[in-house]
Design a protein around this motif. Structure first.
Motif, short mmCIF file in Angstrom:
data_model
loop_
_atom_site.label_atom_id
_atom_site.label_comp_id
_atom_site.label_asym_id
_atom_site.label_seq_id
_atom_site.Cartn_x
_atom_site.Cartn_y
_atom_site.Cartn_z
N SER A 14 28.68 67.62 -7.73
CA SER A 14 27.79 67.26 -8.84
C SER A 14 28.54 66.75 -10.06
O SER A 14 28.06 65.88 -10.78
CB SER A 14 26.95 68.46 -9.25
OG SER A 14 26.12 68.86 -8.19
N GLN B 13 30.60 59.92 -7.06
CA GLN B 13 29.70 60.44 -8.08
C GLN B 13 28.37 60.81 -7.43
O GLN B 13 27.94 60.18 -6.46
CB GLN B 13 29.41 59.36 -9.15
CG GLN B 13 30.63 58.90 -9.92
CD GLN B 13 30.98 59.83 -11.07
OE1 GLN B 13 30.25 60.76 -11.36
NE2 GLN B 13 32.11 59.58 -11.70
N ASN C 196 24.30 61.84 -8.58
CA ASN C 196 23.26 62.01 -9.58
C ASN C 196 22.04 62.60 -8.87
O ASN C 196 21.29 61.89 -8.21
CB ASN C 196 22.91 60.66 -10.23
CG ASN C 196 21.91 60.80 -11.36
OD1 ASN C 196 20.99 61.62 -11.29
ND2 ASN C 196 22.07 59.99 -12.40
N SER D 82 18.49 61.28 -9.91
CA SER D 82 18.13 59.96 -9.38
C SER D 82 18.28 59.90 -7.86
O SER D 82 17.96 58.88 -7.25
CB SER D 82 19.01 58.88 -9.99
OG SER D 82 18.92 58.91 -11.39
#
Lengths: 117, 110
Positions: free
Chosen positions: B52, B63, B65, B68
């Motif tokens: 995370s 990465q 998210n 999203s």
């Protein structure tokens, strides 16, 4: 030492035949899988076993029958082979225990390329 | 709609380029996330797990998210040996169900 080994590596057979692919893992994992990768290279899960118990059975024809004699082995038997069964079948294993990095991972065998003529 | 979607590719980039791959997943209950790499006629191999807070391993940065439902992989200073298909993988968290995206093929050109 190969962590996840599957045999045979290549299999060429006629339509209608029955064939088996064997898989063994020496990682001490408790969960094993069969994945199918078709000609479009999409990897799709077929079955998953945890400690010899079937836990995932995706929409797969019942001509495909997995068998797990113990948690280190998962075999796949296919009856009445069809042209559409031609693919690469990957065995994999993982552990439900979280490892020190915080996530469990999936380890694959080298694949068994099945060609049905 | 597939549960895990990726950039369709292929990506053809020169050596030394920076390239980014995107992945989205639809199951909000997904618990763990990975990038795998698959070379031609070989098995998929773990490239890196995705956390995370984001994580880096040499030239590779991942990465996540969660809001999203989006995962990315950045490769800096591409090498010829980076040429492969990159697979985004999501673990639904129950029954150890790892779901694979369709993959994005990368070719690094001399």
């Amino acid at each position: 030492d190969t962590a996840v080994s599957q045999t045979p590596k290549y299999l060429v057979t006629q339509m209608g035949n029955d064939k088996s692919i064997k898989c063994e893992q020496n990682l001490g994992h408790d969960t094993m899988y069969w994945y199918k990768q078709d000609s479009k290279k999409f990897l799709k899960i077929m079955f998953s076993y945890n400690n010899k118990e079937l836990i995932i059975n995706e929409t797969v024809p019942n001509r495909f029958s997995p068998k797990s004699p113990d948690k280190a082995h998962l075999n796949l038997h296919i009856n009445s082979l069809e042209l559409g069964d031609s693919a690469v079948y990957f065995c994999a294993s993982s552990s439900r225990q979280v490892i020190s990095s915080g996530a469990n991972v999936l380890t694959f065998g080298a694949g068994s390329r099945l060609t049905v003529l | 709609r597939k549960e895990v979607e990726q950039d369709p590719g292929p990506f053809n980039v020169p050596e030394g380029a920076t390239v980014a791959f995107n992945c989205t997943y639809s199951n909000s209950a997904s618990q763990s996330f990975f990038w795998y790499r698959q070379d031609c006629r070989k098995e998929p191999k773990l490239l890196m797990s995705v956390y995370s807070s984001g994580n880096e391993d040499g030239r590779f940065t991942a990465q996540l998210n969660r809001a999203s439902q989006y995962i990315s992989l950045l490769i800096r200073d591409s090498k010829l040996s980076d040429s492969a298909t990159y697979l985004c993988v999501v673990n639904r968290g129950y029954g150890q169900n790892f779901v694979f995206g369709p993959g994005t093929r990368l070719s690094v050109l001399p």
